[in-house]
Scaffold this motif. Sequence first.
Motif, mmCIF file in Angstrom:
data_model
loop_
_atom_site.group_PDB
_atom_site.id
_atom_site.type_symbol
_atom_site.label_atom_id
_atom_site.label_comp_id
_atom_site.label_asym_id
_atom_site.label_seq_id
_atom_site.Cartn_x
_atom_site.Cartn_y
_atom_site.Cartn_z
ATOM 1 N N GLN A 121 0.843 -1.183 0.000
ATOM 2 C CA GLN A 121 0.000 0.000 0.000
ATOM 3 C C GLN A 121 0.880 1.235 0.000
ATOM 4 O O GLN A 121 2.075 1.164 0.290
ATOM 5 C CB GLN A 121 -0.904 0.010 1.242
ATOM 6 C CG GLN A 121 -0.120 -0.059 2.542
ATOM 7 C CD GLN A 121 -1.013 0.084 3.764
ATOM 8 O OE1 GLN A 121 -1.888 0.930 3.804
ATOM 9 N NE2 GLN A 121 -0.767 -0.738 4.770
ATOM 10 N N LEU A 122 0.283 2.365 -0.367
ATOM 11 C CA LEU A 122 0.998 3.624 -0.274
ATOM 12 C C LEU A 122 0.428 4.362 0.919
ATOM 13 O O LEU A 122 -0.761 4.650 0.973
ATOM 14 C CB LEU A 122 0.817 4.450 -1.546
ATOM 15 C CG LEU A 122 1.620 5.756 -1.570
ATOM 16 C CD1 LEU A 122 3.113 5.468 -1.725
ATOM 17 C CD2 LEU A 122 1.147 6.660 -2.695
ATOM 18 N N VAL A 123 1.288 4.646 1.887
ATOM 19 C CA VAL A 123 0.838 5.418 3.033
ATOM 20 C C VAL A 123 1.121 6.886 2.753
ATOM 21 O O VAL A 123 2.232 7.236 2.357
ATOM 22 C CB VAL A 123 1.550 4.969 4.312
ATOM 23 C CG1 VAL A 123 1.378 5.995 5.415
ATOM 24 C CG2 VAL A 123 1.003 3.641 4.769
ATOM 25 N N THR A 124 0.122 7.722 2.905
ATOM 26 C CA THR A 124 0.322 9.142 2.635
ATOM 27 C C THR A 124 -0.066 9.944 3.858
ATOM 28 O O THR A 124 -0.847 9.494 4.688
ATOM 29 C CB THR A 124 -0.563 9.602 1.465
ATOM 30 O OG1 THR A 124 -1.919 9.327 1.788
ATOM 31 C CG2 THR A 124 -0.205 8.881 0.184
ATOM 32 N N ASN A 125 0.513 11.120 3.968
ATOM 33 C CA ASN A 125 0.117 12.003 5.063
ATOM 34 C C ASN A 125 -1.175 12.741 4.717
ATOM 35 O O ASN A 125 -2.027 12.945 5.550
ATOM 36 C CB ASN A 125 1.241 12.973 5.401
ATOM 37 C CG ASN A 125 1.877 13.572 4.160
ATOM 38 O OD1 ASN A 125 1.434 13.311 3.041
ATOM 39 N ND2 ASN A 125 2.912 14.362 4.352
ATOM 40 N N THR A 162 1.410 13.002 -4.388
ATOM 41 C CA THR A 162 0.119 13.510 -3.907
ATOM 42 C C THR A 162 -0.050 14.957 -4.368
ATOM 43 O O THR A 162 0.908 15.620 -4.786
ATOM 44 C CB THR A 162 0.039 13.474 -2.372
ATOM 45 O OG1 THR A 162 1.005 14.404 -1.857
ATOM 46 C CG2 THR A 162 0.334 12.087 -1.831
ATOM 47 N N GLU A 203 2.120 17.328 -2.537
ATOM 48 C CA GLU A 203 3.501 17.294 -3.005
ATOM 49 C C GLU A 203 3.659 18.042 -4.318
ATOM 50 O O GLU A 203 4.686 18.668 -4.576
ATOM 51 C CB GLU A 203 3.964 15.850 -3.165
ATOM 52 C CG GLU A 203 4.196 15.161 -1.828
ATOM 53 C CD GLU A 203 4.462 13.676 -1.983
ATOM 54 O OE1 GLU A 203 5.191 13.121 -1.148
ATOM 55 O OE2 GLU A 203 3.924 13.065 -2.933
ATOM 56 N N ASP A 251 4.374 9.783 9.136
ATOM 57 C CA ASP A 251 3.746 10.844 8.352
ATOM 58 C C ASP A 251 4.572 11.096 7.095
ATOM 59 O O ASP A 251 5.023 12.202 6.840
ATOM 60 C CB ASP A 251 3.643 12.098 9.220
ATOM 61 C CG ASP A 251 2.668 13.111 8.636
ATOM 62 O OD1 ASP A 251 1.757 12.678 7.894
ATOM 63 O OD2 ASP A 251 2.831 14.299 8.902
ATOM 64 N N LYS A 301 5.143 7.044 1.278
ATOM 65 C CA LYS A 301 6.119 5.975 1.042
ATOM 66 C C LYS A 301 5.357 4.680 0.840
ATOM 67 O O LYS A 301 4.378 4.427 1.522
ATOM 68 C CB LYS A 301 6.968 5.881 2.314
ATOM 69 C CG LYS A 301 8.179 5.036 2.254
ATOM 70 C CD LYS A 301 9.366 5.770 1.726
ATOM 71 C CE LYS A 301 10.005 6.733 2.713
ATOM 72 N NZ LYS A 301 11.124 7.449 2.062
#
Lengths: 244, 244
Positions: free
Chosen positions: A170-174, A224, A227, B87, B90
């Motif tokens: 998965q892609l974890v994003t803030n 994102t 970004e 946070d 990635k």
Amino acid sequence: MNEIHPYVILVEPQLAENVGMAARAMMNCGLYHMRLVNPREYHLSDKAVAASSNAGEILEKAEVFGSTREALADLQLVMATTARHRDQVKPVYTADRAAEKLNQAGARGINCGILFGPERTGLHNDDVSLADAIINIPLNPRHCSLNLSQAVLLAGYEYYKTQISAPAEQLVTNHGTPAEKDKVLGFVDYLQNKLSDCGNYKIDGQREKLEINLRNIFTRAQITEQELNTLYGAVNYLSKGHSE
Amino acid sequence: MNEIHPYVILVEPQLAENVGMAARAMMNCGLYHMRLVNPREYHLSDKAVAASSNAGEILEKAEVFGSTREALADLQLVMATTARHRDQVKPVYTADRAAEKLNQAGARGINCGILFGPERTGLHNDDVSLADAIINIPLNPRHCSLNLSQAVLLAGYEYYKTQISAPAEQLVTNHGTPAEKDKVLGFVDYLQNKLSDCGNYKIDGQREKLEINLRNIFTRAQITEQELNTLYGAVNYLSKGHSE
């Protein structure tokens, strides 16, 4: 997720500290039922509780038995962990396959147990013969000795994996999810225009190649929207420097 | 099996003993390249070597760096192990998926590394930002703290599994393979005849049901030829008792 999880049965563990660390490993893996066969040291000693980290609850509820046979008397499916090949006719499962079997059995309401031997010697042949199957944890054959808590951890980890459905990737994003392609490609266009303005794009052939490269870089990065704003800012800042 | 295995990079490990235990876990998993970033204690101390069990060789060859950035300067794919959500934008892989990626990269000759943080705090955000991806080891969210060597063991174990092709399920026998069906069923016939002789099979309906049960029991058990001989002996011994 099963209601009934396997019992972890430690046969003649030598050090209370190792019993505590095994309890910690069990807690890591969502296993709460510990049984002890003739532990050499007191499993609720300060050493044991300290080593258990926050898994003292498992030690407190642990049941103590005088023989392996008694410890598995009410169980229906028992697997023995052993690193060495035994001169016994018995199915051998890798730890992941064993975990599947334990999970399937648990789902049917079958009481299961996993046997672990004493630190130095591993399980006696007598104890192995009581089990329905052998669990083999695949490790470097040149160096496969594990301490007790690590054996519990690996067997427990494989079992835990059968209990969850974590996405493998998965892609974890803030902030939110990757930006829409239109926005990413719009930024690449913007960047290229700015680069042209700076006079870096004199040769048309080069421009085409760079366009492809830039698109690949920025699409691959799963950027994102937030970004993208950062990147716009950076490009604007840089291009100002050049235009001055 | 890859020629190039991932580097295990321990960032600011606090206790030499933990570095030794991590080396042992590496050896268990066929990983031999250790890098240390600012270890607080000397990694070749007696404590470290003793804790490494027989993996002192890994400690001796370990490279020491002054910063994480230097420790991964020559690597091409780096994954950071972390239990907490960061946070940071990635990709996150479960340990098994990460192992696949590392295996595939290694097969292409790409130099890989796995980052592990200090015992108490885990990796700093700065160090995580240097990595291409995050490895998440799925564990009980209520209790997912691992000690350093256990984190190395689980990540290394998943990698080791990609390097081998162990049969997930096998029958280990002391002498040969399961007997041919004809021999097993022949024994069941023999057993039934002996039971008839003993007068236990008066009712025909019962006999049929027992025949099926006995066949199921003895075929399911994957009996070897040697074991069949043992069973013949037992049946003969028992039937003699009755016929006297």
